[in-house]
Enzyme design. Structure first.
Site, PDB file in Angstrom:
ATOM      1  N   LYS A 166       0.803  -1.227   0.000  1.00 19.54           N
ATOM      2  CA  LYS A 166       0.000   0.000   0.000  1.00 19.54           C
ATOM      3  C   LYS A 166       0.833   1.273   0.000  1.00 19.54           C
ATOM      4  O   LYS A 166       0.350   2.333  -0.371  1.00 19.54           O
ATOM      5  CB  LYS A 166      -0.960   0.012   1.205  1.00 19.54           C
ATOM      6  CG  LYS A 166      -2.105  -0.970   1.063  1.00 19.54           C
ATOM      7  CD  LYS A 166      -3.217  -0.614   2.025  1.00 19.54           C
ATOM      8  CE  LYS A 166      -4.424  -1.536   1.850  1.00 19.54           C
ATOM      9  NZ  LYS A 166      -5.495  -1.210   2.781  1.00 19.54           N
ATOM     10  N   LYS A 215     -10.194 -10.910  -6.620  1.00 20.23           N
ATOM     11  CA  LYS A 215     -11.277 -11.179  -5.687  1.00 20.23           C
ATOM     12  C   LYS A 215     -12.245  -9.999  -5.666  1.00 20.23           C
ATOM     13  O   LYS A 215     -11.861  -8.858  -5.947  1.00 20.23           O
ATOM     14  CB  LYS A 215     -10.745 -11.513  -4.298  1.00 20.23           C
ATOM     15  CG  LYS A 215     -10.076 -10.399  -3.563  1.00 20.23           C
ATOM     16  CD  LYS A 215      -9.769 -10.829  -2.128  1.00 20.23           C
ATOM     17  CE  LYS A 215      -9.194  -9.658  -1.364  1.00 20.23           C
ATOM     18  NZ  LYS A 215      -9.136  -9.837   0.077  1.00 20.23           N
ATOM     19  N   LYS A 271     -14.806  -4.585  -1.726  1.00 18.36           N
ATOM     20  CA  LYS A 271     -15.710  -3.457  -1.464  1.00 18.36           C
ATOM     21  C   LYS A 271     -15.064  -2.133  -1.838  1.00 18.36           C
ATOM     22  O   LYS A 271     -15.744  -1.129  -1.958  1.00 18.36           O
ATOM     23  CB  LYS A 271     -16.205  -3.466  -0.014  1.00 18.36           C
ATOM     24  CG  LYS A 271     -15.126  -3.383   1.060  1.00 18.36           C
ATOM     25  CD  LYS A 271     -15.765  -3.272   2.443  1.00 18.36           C
ATOM     26  CE  LYS A 271     -15.113  -4.104   3.530  1.00 18.36           C
ATOM     27  NZ  LYS A 271     -13.687  -3.943   3.749  1.00 18.36           N
TER      28      LYS A 271
END
Ligand code: TRP
Length: 321
Positions: free
Chosen positions: A108, A189, A192
């Site tokens: 990240k 995958k 959200k």
């Protein structure tokens, strides 16, 4: 044995969160278990405060609507004082190298300007979530396993150096293959926080939206459904979703459908029925802010009280008062 897990309000809860995590938490939940909305984890990268707050309320309502007892849920920031204090103590137990080695941090932070310090220390807050409550088992996806291992290492080190306070947690991983893929790109995958939402079924989607997304799901050039995850990942994903909703086996279900179209219709109807009670329950709770607030305050009070003795013992043992 206390089980504990959290869900971060980085977006609306989607089908993969429901089938892979929340539904299981509700079904397997023991009387001592705790599930929470980790909104403080949603502050570690660029975020919108008002959106974070409303997503946190929505997720709390959804945990309850999914069948987790209201006594077992809370919102992380409601016990920010306790968690902040314990995070500090645990940061004094964690080396810089240990935190910087975390795969998620490396991914990240790569190439990002202005990386927040909290992105580095996030796993220590997660350790505080776990250790404050004395959780022994932590159901998480593979991507969070390393963070639970860090929590375990910190508990062991603290207990060995200063005195025995913390329960040793361990990660509990879902069975393999229990992962829903993005309908538009079955190599990823379902997430959200995906940028493109056409391949993501949200729990609050209306039935018509669900039908549309599933009809448009990317498959392959075949005509009759076959379960072959390697060569036909899109088809395999639809069969896995159907199996998860109806309880069958994907390879057997494949034989019941003469065409891709017929299968997609069946998947859409199964998903709609699976999500209906959760969506309706969530909408009803969100329409009753007084009730949601009551549950939320009670959950926070219990979570704070439950961890209080561990926090004060740890602070005392490490040299505070
Ligand atoms: N970091 C987890 C995730 O992104 C959520 C989480 C926060 C969590 N605190 C936790 C999970 C404690 C388990 C235990 O999925």
């Amino acid at each position: 044995m206390i089980r504990l897990s959290g869900i971060t309000p980085s977006g609306h809860i989607q089908l993969g969160n429901h089938l892979g995590a929340i539904r299981r938490w509700a079904a397997e939940g023991g009387p001592e278990d705790l599930y929470f909305v980790s909104d403080m984890h949603g502050m570690t990268t660029t975020h919108n405060p008002a959106r974070l707050r409303s997503l946190a309320a929505e997720q709390l309502a959804m945990l309850i609507a999914s069948g987790i007892a209201p006594e077992r849920v809370f919102v992380q920031s409601d016990i920010a004082r306790e968690l902040g204090a314990l995070t500090w103590i645990l940061e004094c137990t964690c080396s810089y190298g240990e935190a910087a080695r975390m795969i998620q941090f490396k991914e990240k932070s790569k190439g990002q300007a202005g990386v927040r310090l909290s992105l580095l220390t996030y796993p220590v807050l997660m350790a505080a979530d776990i250790l404050l409550q004395g959780a022994g088992e932590v159901p998480v996806g593979e991507d969070q396993r390393q963070h639970v291992e860090l929590a375990r290492a910190l508990a062991k080190r603290f207990n060995g150096t200063y005195g025995d306070v913390f329960t040793m947690p361990k990660a509990v991983l879902p069975p393999s293959g229990a992962r829903v893929k993005d309908l538009a790109d079955p190599t990823r995958k379902m997430s959200k926080s995906a940028r493109d939402e056409v391949g993501v079924v949200f729990v609050l989607d209306e039935p018509d939206q669900i039908r549309r997304k599933i009809r448009r799901a990317v498959t392959d050039g075949g005509t009759r459904p076959v379960f072959s995850p390697e060569t036909r990942p899109g088809m395999a994903n639809l069969l896995e979703i159907l199996a998860a909703c109806t309880g069958g086996k994907p390879e057997v279900l494949a034989e019941h459908f003469p065409s891709y179209g017929a299968l997609k219709e069946a998947v859409a109807e199964a998903v709609i029925e699976e999500l209906r009670p959760v969506r309706e329950g969530t909408v009803a709770l969100l329409a009753d802010p007084a009730e949601l607030d009551r549950v939320r305050k009670a959950g926070a009070a219990r979570a704070a009280e439950r961890g209080e003795h561990r926090l004060s013992s740890a602070l005392r043992l490490i040299g505070g008062n």
